[in-house]
Design a protein around this motif. Structure first.
Motif, PDB file in Angstrom:
ATOM      1  N   LEU A 120       0.193   1.774   2.232  1.00  0.00           N
ATOM      2  CA  LEU A 120       1.397   1.271   2.894  1.00  0.00           C
ATOM      3  C   LEU A 120       1.046   0.251   3.973  1.00  0.00           C
ATOM      4  N   ASN A 121      -0.080   0.492   4.664  1.00  0.00           N
ATOM      5  CA  ASN A 121      -0.519  -0.472   5.675  1.00  0.00           C
ATOM      6  C   ASN A 121      -0.787  -1.827   5.046  1.00  0.00           C
TER       7      ASN A 121
ATOM      8  N   ILE B 188       2.449  -3.516   4.276  1.00  0.00           N
ATOM      9  CA  ILE B 188       3.057  -4.142   5.453  1.00  0.00           C
ATOM     10  C   ILE B 188       2.338  -5.444   5.785  1.00  0.00           C
TER      11      ILE B 188
ATOM     12  N   GLN C 255       3.540  -8.062   3.521  1.00  0.00           N
ATOM     13  CA  GLN C 255       4.887  -8.466   3.900  1.00  0.00           C
ATOM     14  C   GLN C 255       4.855  -9.612   4.909  1.00  0.00           C
TER      15      GLN C 255
ATOM     16  N   THR D 267       9.803  -3.917   9.505  1.00  0.00           N
ATOM     17  CA  THR D 267       8.473  -3.303   9.528  1.00  0.00           C
ATOM     18  C   THR D 267       8.455  -1.975  10.277  1.00  0.00           C
TER      19      THR D 267
ATOM     20  N   GLN E 161       8.848   1.203   8.406  1.00  0.00           N
ATOM     21  CA  GLN E 161       7.709   1.483   7.522  1.00  0.00           C
ATOM     22  C   GLN E 161       6.521   2.019   8.290  1.00  0.00           C
ATOM     23  N   THR E 162       6.240   1.427   9.476  1.00  0.00           N
ATOM     24  CA  THR E 162       5.100   1.948  10.233  1.00  0.00           C
ATOM     25  C   THR E 162       5.366   3.382  10.681  1.00  0.00           C
TER      26      THR E 162
ATOM     27  N   LEU F  91       7.094   5.481   9.036  1.00  0.00           N
ATOM     28  CA  LEU F  91       6.904   6.285   7.827  1.00  0.00           C
ATOM     29  C   LEU F  91       5.416   6.576   7.628  1.00  0.00           C
ATOM     30  N   VAL F  92       4.581   5.547   7.840  1.00  0.00           N
ATOM     31  CA  VAL F  92       3.138   5.752   7.712  1.00  0.00           C
ATOM     32  C   VAL F  92       2.681   6.816   8.702  1.00  0.00           C
TER      33      VAL F  92
END
Lengths: 366, 247
Positions: A296-297, A300, A303, A345, A348-349, A351-352
């Motif tokens: 996932l990192n 991102i 992205q 973003t 998402q971070t 979520l990580v």
């Protein structure tokens, strides 16, 4: 009679705690200084507002509120001082336990004060920067009217970024797994494949993505090969990002695949499962679970790199913002893009973070 | 022709020769126990029979057919020869039921409902029906090891290899696993087990092999090996086992 050794001495005369009075005093002085500084900065803001003909009672009220805010720190600093005094009294009456309790409280409150002082100083510096040179900074980056007017256009262009990173994201996740598996194939016959996969990851890990985008976005159409000539620029951008980030993803997958204990391979193979079946049912599912956060990192990271596609002329959010910015001679439109990137973003971070935390909790559980 | 024939098997890991000429025959329905000090090659021998390790010399024949060397279909071999490991090695991301049905559905192409029914029957037999939907880390060590045995049995192997399967278990969980083995032995399952459970070996083995220095140092019926060992190293080994109160 023998001389008492140092251990016995220590037992008979425990080390007394510090009362923390000096520290508390320092906190108080800084809190007072900060309060004064805040008042001064707010006064400067008010002056700038008057100079620009801006007057509103709600703004004045806000300034006063901000100016009063640091008084809370006086309260915590005084509290620290009070505890320090009680610690000192307890020390004088040789009540060591009470002295430790009060001293610890005094230190905690003094640190609390200092922490907030530090944060507020940063905030004041930002305000000063913002209003410097007659609000030049504010005007350059945060002109609300321009942000409002350009928002629709930029949001539309941002959709291009979203499409590019969704496609490139899915493709690079698949491509990365293929490359990682190729890199780990066992046996002599697979040697050339391993070599190619290794060369590919080495090359694309070292190439800056902007160069890959440039070479593919400009170069492939130039070759005149029909297929590439007719592809939209966005597709070429997806290809370039997939190739670049596929290499990153492959490295993450490889680490994940290699982290699966050989005994899992042995167990699966001993049941008659083939190499491919073992990968598919046993190794890859376990590996992917472990590497979701780093994957996932990378996602991102990719992205953000979609903003680089403007070098080949794709009208993405950043490119659109640059056009607007050069028309208005003002960067507020670019600020809009920045805000959009931040907005997509942050979830998402977080979520990580949650996934990492969940992983850790499972690990602690055993 | 014996069921399993192991002839002059050598296995080297680099310069370290672990097996130095193993000779052993196993008949159908026999239970053969491999005993011996740590590092004598018991586990390596079992892994060679299953094709998890390549051998450098000699050969192994199952039903007269060579199962070592180039050109052997290891995946096919492993349908007939199951192995259970000391550390269970269940698949942690699958439920107990999925652990058992994976190989029958994927390797034997058994239809899903049939595989499930069979797995449930196996689980019932080992007394773990109610754990079908549990994940391995929710089970005790003894339960995990019984599931691992069930997973191997689901392939209906002709030969079952058991590699110190009780060594990682708490003492009180050992008996539940041994009871299962006893039952399998009674039903005539051909088994080779590497073990430190001397009492158990004495009780169920048709043949006991004392391994030492990478060869079968002494073999014979359990009564002979445990009560009247002929060779000095075997006597030493058993003496230290008795001293430790394990026999």
């Amino acid at each position: 009679m023998t001389e008492p050794n140092s251990k016995e001495l220590r037992r008979r005369h425990p080390i007394p705690p510090k009362d923390g009075f000096g520290f508390a005093l320092l906190a108080l002085i800084l809190a007072v200084a900060l309060w004064l500084a805040t008042g001064w900065v707010m006064w400067l803001v008010k002056q700038t507002m008057t100079a620009n003909g801006f007057q509103a009672s709600w703004a004045d009220a806000l300034l006063v509120l901000f100016a009063l805010l640091p008084s809370g720190l006086l309260w915590s600093a005084l509290r620290s001082l009070g505890q320090a005094r009680r610690a000192r009294q307890a020390l004088q009456s040789e009540n060591l336990i009470a002295a430790r309790v009060h001293s610890s409280e005094a230190h905690t409150w003094a640190w609390f004060t200092l922490g907030y002082v530090g944060a507020l100083v940063l905030f004041l510096l930002f305000v000063l920067f913002f209003i410097a040179n007659n609000v030049a900074v504010g005007r350059t980056f945060f002109q609300l009217e321009l942000i409002r007017n350009s928002f629709g256009l930029i949001l539309q262009a941002f959709w291009v970024n979203v499409v590019i990173f969704l496609f490139a994201g899915v493709f690079s996740l698949i491509w990365g797994l293929v490359v990682a598996i190729a890199k780990l194939l066992p046996g002599k016959p697979a040697q050339p494949i391993r070599f190619i996969a290794t060369f590919y990851t080495d090359a694309f890990l070292s190439l800056p993505s902007i160069i890959v985008i440039y070479l593919i976005g400009f170069g492939l159409p130039l070759t005149g090969i029909g297929f590439f000539r007719n592809l939209p620029l966005e597709a070429l951008a997806v290809l370039a990002l997939t190739l670049t980030y596929g290499a990153y993803m492959a490295e993450v997958y490889r680490a994940g695949l290699e982290s699966i204990h050989p005994s899992q391979w042995a167990a699966a193979r001993s049941l008659g499962l083939s190499y491919g079946q073992t990968l598919r049912f046993v190794v890859v599912p376990q590996a992917v679970r472990r590497i979701i956060p780093p994957l996932l990192n990378n996602f991102i990271g990719m992205q953000k790199d979609t903003a680089l596609v403007n070098v080949v002329g794709v009208i993405d959010a950043f490119n659109q913002a640059r056009i607007i910015a050069s028309n208005d001679f003002n960067l507020s439109a670019v600020t809009t893009v920045a805000i959009l990137f931040i907005l997509i973003t942050i979830p998402q971070t977080r979520l990580v973070d949650r996934l990492v935390e969940r992983d850790r909790a499972r690990f602690r559980q055993g | 022709m014996s069921f399993l024939e192991i002839r002059n098997v050598h296995k080297r890991f680099g310069a370290n020769e672990v097996l130095r000429g193993i000779n052993l025959t196993v008949e159908e329905h026999q239970v053969v126990c491999l005993i011996g000090p740590s590092g004598c090659g018991k586990s390596t021998l079992l892994r060679c029979i299953n094709g998890l390790e390549e051998i450098q010399e000699g050969e192994i024949r199952l039903h007269g057919d060579r199962i070592t060397g180039p050109g052997v279909d290891l995946n096919a071999l492993r349908r007939d020869v199951g192995i259970v490991f000391q550390s269970f090695n269940l698949f942690p991301h699958m439920t107990v039921l999925q652990n058992i049905t994976l190989a029958p559905t994927q390797v034997l192409r058994m239809p899903e409902p049939e595989a499930r029914a069979k797995a449930l029957a196996l689980l019932k037999r080992i007394g773990l029906e109610h754990k079908a939907q549990a994940y391995p880390d929710q089970l005790s060590g003894g339960q995990q090891q019984r599931v691992a045995i069930a997973r191997a049995l689901a392939m209906e192997p002709m030969l079952l290899l058991l590699d110190e399967i009780t060594s990682a278990l708490d003492p009180e969980l050992v008996s539940e696993v041994l009871n299962l083995l006893r039952e399998l032995a009674r039903e005539g399952m051909t088994m080779i087990l590497a073990t430190h459970e001397m009492g158990f070996a004495r009780e169920v083995a048709s043949k006991v092999c004392f391994m030492y220095g990478g060869v079968v140092h002494e073999e014979g019926p359990p009564e002979q090996i445990f009560s009247n060992p002929q060779r000095e190293r075997t006597q030493q080994f058993l003496a230290s086992i008795i001293e430790a109160g394990r026999l």
